[in-house]
Write a protein that holds these residues in place. Structure first.
Motif, PDB file in Angstrom:
ATOM      1  N   ILE A  46       8.034   1.717   6.738  1.00  0.00           N
ATOM      2  CA  ILE A  46       6.727   2.076   7.287  1.00  0.00           C
ATOM      3  C   ILE A  46       6.680   3.581   7.516  1.00  0.00           C
ATOM      4  CG2 ILE A  46       5.198   1.744   9.241  1.00  0.00           C
ATOM      5  CD1 ILE A  46       5.650  -0.639   7.358  1.00  0.00           C
TER       6      ILE A  46
ATOM      7  N   ARG B 166      -5.138   4.221  -2.480  1.00  0.00           N
ATOM      8  CA  ARG B 166      -4.252   4.842  -1.491  1.00  0.00           C
ATOM      9  C   ARG B 166      -4.497   6.335  -1.370  1.00  0.00           C
ATOM     10  NH1 ARG B 166      -1.409   2.283   2.184  1.00  0.00           N
ATOM     11  NH2 ARG B 166      -0.620   0.325   1.391  1.00  0.00           N
TER      12      ARG B 166
ATOM     13  N   ILE C 158      -8.888   1.453  14.018  1.00  0.00           N
ATOM     14  CA  ILE C 158      -7.738   0.532  13.931  1.00  0.00           C
ATOM     15  C   ILE C 158      -7.919  -0.403  12.733  1.00  0.00           C
ATOM     16  CG2 ILE C 158      -6.725  -1.528  15.028  1.00  0.00           C
ATOM     17  CD1 ILE C 158      -6.934  -0.072  17.691  1.00  0.00           C
ATOM     18  N   HIS C 159      -9.124  -0.910  12.571  1.00  0.00           N
ATOM     19  CA  HIS C 159      -9.364  -1.837  11.462  1.00  0.00           C
ATOM     20  C   HIS C 159      -9.168  -1.138  10.118  1.00  0.00           C
ATOM     21  CE1 HIS C 159     -12.067  -4.250  14.405  1.00  0.00           C
ATOM     22  NE2 HIS C 159     -10.795  -4.523  14.556  1.00  0.00           N
ATOM     23  N   GLN C 160      -9.721   0.076  10.007  1.00  0.00           N
ATOM     24  CA  GLN C 160      -9.592   0.764   8.716  1.00  0.00           C
ATOM     25  C   GLN C 160      -8.113   1.052   8.418  1.00  0.00           C
ATOM     26  OE1 GLN C 160     -12.160   1.111   6.784  1.00  0.00           O
ATOM     27  NE2 GLN C 160     -11.154   2.167   5.109  1.00  0.00           N
TER      28      GLN C 160
ATOM     29  N   GLY D 138      -5.582  -0.654   9.453  1.00  0.00           N
ATOM     30  CA  GLY D 138      -4.961  -1.941   9.127  1.00  0.00           C
ATOM     31  C   GLY D 138      -5.207  -2.356   7.692  1.00  0.00           C
ATOM     32  N   TYR D 139      -6.391  -2.046   7.179  1.00  0.00           N
ATOM     33  CA  TYR D 139      -6.704  -2.416   5.792  1.00  0.00           C
ATOM     34  C   TYR D 139      -5.823  -1.651   4.797  1.00  0.00           C
ATOM     35  CZ  TYR D 139     -10.968  -4.287   7.953  1.00  0.00           C
ATOM     36  OH  TYR D 139     -11.860  -4.957   8.747  1.00  0.00           O
ATOM     37  N   TYR D 140      -5.228  -0.554   5.273  1.00  0.00           N
ATOM     38  CA  TYR D 140      -4.290   0.199   4.421  1.00  0.00           C
ATOM     39  C   TYR D 140      -2.845  -0.146   4.773  1.00  0.00           C
ATOM     40  CZ  TYR D 140      -8.073   2.989   2.506  1.00  0.00           C
ATOM     41  OH  TYR D 140      -9.200   3.384   1.836  1.00  0.00           O
ATOM     42  N   GLY D 141      -2.656  -1.177   5.596  1.00  0.00           N
ATOM     43  CA  GLY D 141      -1.310  -1.625   5.933  1.00  0.00           C
ATOM     44  C   GLY D 141      -0.638  -0.800   7.015  1.00  0.00           C
ATOM     45  N   ILE D 142      -1.414  -0.016   7.750  1.00  0.00           N
ATOM     46  CA  ILE D 142      -0.834   0.826   8.802  1.00  0.00           C
ATOM     47  C   ILE D 142      -0.798   0.024  10.098  1.00  0.00           C
ATOM     48  CG2 ILE D 142      -1.130   2.940  10.144  1.00  0.00           C
ATOM     49  CD1 ILE D 142      -2.764   3.961   7.613  1.00  0.00           C
ATOM     50  N   PRO D 143       0.391  -0.196  10.662  1.00  0.00           N
ATOM     51  CA  PRO D 143       0.473  -1.028  11.863  1.00  0.00           C
ATOM     52  C   PRO D 143      -0.202  -0.389  13.076  1.00  0.00           C
ATOM     53  CG  PRO D 143       2.642  -0.208  11.246  1.00  0.00           C
ATOM     54  CD  PRO D 143       1.699   0.256  10.197  1.00  0.00           C
ATOM     55  N   LEU D 144      -0.488  -1.239  14.041  1.00  0.00           N
ATOM     56  CA  LEU D 144      -1.279  -0.854  15.212  1.00  0.00           C
ATOM     57  C   LEU D 144      -0.726   0.372  15.938  1.00  0.00           C
ATOM     58  CD1 LEU D 144      -3.826  -1.984  16.533  1.00  0.00           C
ATOM     59  CD2 LEU D 144      -2.381  -3.327  18.035  1.00  0.00           C
TER      60      LEU D 144
ATOM     61  N   MET E  76       0.014  -3.177  -2.475  1.00  0.00           N
ATOM     62  CA  MET E  76       0.487  -3.191  -1.075  1.00  0.00           C
ATOM     63  C   MET E  76       1.760  -4.008  -0.985  1.00  0.00           C
ATOM     64  SD  MET E  76      -2.930  -3.870   1.204  1.00  0.00           S
ATOM     65  CE  MET E  76      -2.633  -3.035   2.748  1.00  0.00           C
TER      66      MET E  76
ATOM     67  N   GLU F  61       2.669  -4.752   4.382  1.00  0.00           N
ATOM     68  CA  GLU F  61       1.351  -4.122   4.535  1.00  0.00           C
ATOM     69  C   GLU F  61       0.235  -5.156   4.403  1.00  0.00           C
ATOM     70  OE1 GLU F  61       2.273   0.396   2.951  1.00  0.00           O
ATOM     71  OE2 GLU F  61       1.878  -1.206   1.520  1.00  0.00           O
TER      72      GLU F  61
ATOM     73  N   VAL G 154       0.034  -6.850   7.648  1.00  0.00           N
ATOM     74  CA  VAL G 154      -0.681  -6.008   8.623  1.00  0.00           C
ATOM     75  C   VAL G 154      -2.191  -6.112   8.389  1.00  0.00           C
ATOM     76  CG1 VAL G 154      -1.133  -3.619   9.357  1.00  0.00           C
ATOM     77  CG2 VAL G 154       1.219  -4.374   8.982  1.00  0.00           C
ATOM     78  N   ALA G 155      -2.588  -6.059   7.115  1.00  0.00           N
ATOM     79  CA  ALA G 155      -4.020  -6.150   6.797  1.00  0.00           C
ATOM     80  C   ALA G 155      -4.584  -7.498   7.245  1.00  0.00           C
ATOM     81  CB  ALA G 155      -4.242  -5.947   5.302  1.00  0.00           C
TER      82      ALA G 155
ATOM     83  N   THR H  29      -4.919  -7.579  10.950  1.00  0.00           N
ATOM     84  CA  THR H  29      -6.063  -6.734  11.339  1.00  0.00           C
ATOM     85  C   THR H  29      -7.368  -7.509  11.204  1.00  0.00           C
ATOM     86  OG1 THR H  29      -4.888  -4.789  10.544  1.00  0.00           O
ATOM     87  CG2 THR H  29      -7.260  -4.552  10.861  1.00  0.00           C
TER      88      THR H  29
ATOM     89  N   SER I  46     -10.691  -0.210   0.413  1.00  0.00           N
ATOM     90  CA  SER I  46      -9.270  -0.194   0.794  1.00  0.00           C
ATOM     91  C   SER I  46      -8.452  -0.965  -0.243  1.00  0.00           C
ATOM     92  CB  SER I  46      -9.100  -0.846   2.170  1.00  0.00           C
ATOM     93  OG  SER I  46      -9.129  -2.248   2.037  1.00  0.00           O
ATOM     94  N   PRO I  47      -7.126  -0.785  -0.196  1.00  0.00           N
ATOM     95  CA  PRO I  47      -6.290  -1.512  -1.176  1.00  0.00           C
ATOM     96  C   PRO I  47      -6.024  -2.967  -0.779  1.00  0.00           C
ATOM     97  CG  PRO I  47      -4.940   0.019   0.103  1.00  0.00           C
ATOM     98  CD  PRO I  47      -6.346   0.187   0.588  1.00  0.00           C
ATOM     99  N   THR I  48      -6.648  -3.457   0.296  1.00  0.00           N
ATOM    100  CA  THR I  48      -6.426  -4.846   0.715  1.00  0.00           C
ATOM    101  C   THR I  48      -6.771  -5.803  -0.426  1.00  0.00           C
ATOM    102  OG1 THR I  48      -7.042  -4.252   2.967  1.00  0.00           O
ATOM    103  CG2 THR I  48      -7.045  -6.591   2.441  1.00  0.00           C
TER     104      THR I  48
END
Lengths: 351, 257
Positions: free
Chosen positions: A2, A124, A146-148, A150-156, B1, B5, B8-9, B12, B99-101
């Motif tokens: 991460i 990305r 936070i939501h945006q 998260g959609y890129y896999g970034i933890p809280l 991803m 990740e 995480v998505a 979220t 997003s890449p989700t």
């Protein structure tokens, strides 16, 4: 692994004044840029281009041909303007790049990553600030970010640290828990910029970023964008404010009727301008009849004069002739925005 | 991803969905508790006491599983159709699309929101029902499996409806003119044995029949249809709905121009 931003936190005044955007530390930005590149390396395409578009076409379901095979290249690190009148194809182009519009034909590569081969990886590298507000106005500023993230896999936890940073940079710290619908237009625009940057993209696309933003905020935003660009982020913007493109961007493409009319540097574009009109303010009252050898003059009032300067004419010669007639000039300015003049002229030629 | 990740998505999206319906709990959770209390009181207690037995159990016991399932179906559907259409309406769906989700995570995220609301409402309605009748669960495995499958199925249906919807009217049409009649005709209030042969056969095409009867079997151990067949039908409906919803997201129909 991460991507942790610990240690990359950019130091900012804790009480960032609302309405002012503070500029990111170059060191911090560099660190973020290199960390992001290490995790999501560019593709196998051209390494020197942030964006490559070849033969891009879009025909909508109603038969409208919005893009007629455009070619465009934006170098990495560039500050690039995409100009065009309404309906020219700017938003369609951006829509294709960020996957909101399905292309009919052509290729698009972001940092060398072909969107047909690996769109998630291309995404990305991209941060997009659309022209229209496109967030849930019932969510808080923090939740939207936070939501945006998260959609890129970034933890809280990491997302919260980045939110601290970007809200401070964009002067929104005290709005963190405010619902988006309570924000002013300028704040909403800044929120969208924070949202686009939350995953640390290397290419930032802004569609009319200063629409509805007051002058002070616009200048702060310019500083923020300049510093973001200097730290290594490629910036592509569309704008209706042509002076914005002239003051911010190094390179420019003009699009009209779905075709690229010109794609060059701002300097080259302005060099092509053959004639400029200047307004001169005189210290003394001007004579009723005034004529200068080789210059076309118009007397506006007793103290104001309009002079047309053709390409190749010498300003020193103009001043010398005025001095010879005992006229001293207090100030001098362009009558029109030069780029605007060029823009209109190009559009007239192509249509 | 990477798988992490994607996880995480997904978390979220689940967080976003759960926060949405808990924030407006008076519109999402409370109405089911009130409506079902009235059903229990009127159909179960007042009218039911004059009806006597149905399907080998008291009428009150007979209607409780159907009413719980009705709450699960309507809430799972309503959650996803409202949330997804709302995102389309205010364009915030673009946050996800740029997003890449991956599409399967988007699908799972919205569906998990619908499933969690359906299950939460099921718990609330079950607690309310315990005020009227003492329930002894016949098979926890069947109950959990049918609740999970049903809420997934109707969450997927809600998402499909939201993809095609252009106005708020469009998201009300299916629940009003399709879902409610199917629920009422799906054996919630009566046993299919009461129907003439023709209508009993027609009812076999109603997916709610399988959902209600499988759940009733899990709770009471009685069913109008074979439980194995009911599960096969629910599974088949769910698979078709999943594949179609995934196809819609992949092609971007009504989402990308």
């Amino acid at each position: 692994m991460i991507l942790s931003l610990e240690g990359a936190h950019v130091s900012e005044p804790p009480m960032a004044r609302q309405g002012r955007i503070s500029v990111p530390s170059e060191v911090g930005r560099d660190w973020l840029h290199y960390a992001a590149v290490a995790k999501y390396p560019p593709g196998l395409g051209s390494m020197s281009h942030a964006l490559e578009i070849e033969g891009l076409e879009k025909v909508y379901a109603n038969g409208l041909q919005a893009l007629k095979g455009i070619d465009l290249r934006v170098a990495q690190g560039d500050f690039f303007a995409l100009l065009g009148p309404n309906g020219a194809g700017k938003s369609t182009t951006i829509g294709v790049i960020c996957s909101l519009v399905n292309k009919t034909a052509g290729n698009v590569r972001v940092n060398g990553v072909d969107i047909d081969e690996d769109f998630p990886r291309a995404k990305r590298h991209l941060g997009v600030v659309p022209q229209e507000f496109n967030f849930n106005v019932f969510e808080s500023v923090e939740d939207i970010l936070i939501h945006q993230a998260g959609y890129y896999g970034i933890p809280l936890k990491v997302a919260r640290e980045r939110i601290d940073t970007y809200l401070a940079k964009l002067g929104l710290t005290d709005k963190r828990h405010t619902r988006a619908r309570m924000l002013s237009g300028g704040m909403k625009r800044r929120l969208m910029i924070a949202r686009a940057l939350i995953h640390e993209p290397s290419v930032l696309i802004l569609d009319e970023p200063t629409a509805g933003v007051d002058i002070e905020m616009r200048r702060s935003l310019y500083d923020f964008l300049r510093e973001t660009n200097e730290a290594g982020t490629t910036i592509i913007l569309t704008t209706h404010y042509l002076e914005e493109a002239e003051s911010l961007c190094r390179n420019i493409a003009i699009i009209n009727n779905g075709e690229i009319v010109t794609n060059t540097s701002i300097k080259n574009l302005l060099r092509e301008l053959r004639r400029e009109i200047f307004i001169l303010d005189s210290r003394q009252a001007l004579p009723e009849t005034l004529a200068l050898d080789g210059f076309e003059l118009t007397r506006i009032d007793d103290y104001c004069l309009e002079v047309q300067i053709e390409q190749g004419q010498d300003l020193a010669e103009l001043m010398s002739q005025l001095h010879g007639q005992n006229i001293s000039i207090l100030s001098m300015r362009n009558r029109e925005n030069r780029l605007e003049q060029m823009f209109v002229s190009l559009l007239e030629q192509t249509s | 991803m990477t798988p992490y990740e994607q996880w995480v998505a997904l978390l979220t999206l689940m967080r976003k969905e759960i926060r949405r319906y808990t924030r407006i709990w008076s519109q999402t959770l409370l109405p089911s508790a009130i409506t079902m209390s009235l059903y229990f009181l009127i159909f179960g207690s007042l009218i039911g006491s004059r009806i006597g037995e149905m399907g080998g159990v008291s009428y009150m016991e007979f209607v409780v599983p159907g009413l719980i399932m009705m709450a699960i179906v309507t809430n799972s559907y309503a959650n996803v159709v409202s949330s997804f259409f709302g995102s389309k309406f205010n364009d915030s769906i673009e946050e996800l699309l740029v997003s890449p989700t991956p599409n399967h995570i988007i699908l799972l995220g919205f569906v998990s929101g619908g499933v969690s609301r359906g299950m939460l409402v099921a718990v609330i309605v079950t607690i309310v029902s315990s005020l009227f009748v003492e329930l002894h669960i016949h098979s926890y495995a069947v109950v959990i499996a049918v609740v999970a499958l049903t809420s997934i199925l109707f969450s997927l249906c809600g998402l499909i409806n939201a993809v095609f919807a252009n106005t708020f009217d469009d998201i009300a049409i299916v629940p009003t003119f399709v879902l409610t009649p199917l629920t009422y005709l799906g054996g919630v209030f009566y046993s299919l044995e009461l129907l003439p042969d023709f209508w009993a056969t027609v009812s076999q095409a109603n997916p709610l029949v399988y959902v209600v009867n499988a759940f009733r079997f899990g709770v009471l151990g009685v069913s109008d249809v074979s439980v194995g067949f009911a599960f096969a039908m629910i599974g088949a409906f769910t698979l078709v709905a999943y594949l179609y919803a995934a196809h819609l997201l992949r092609t971007g129909r009504r989402l990308r121009t």
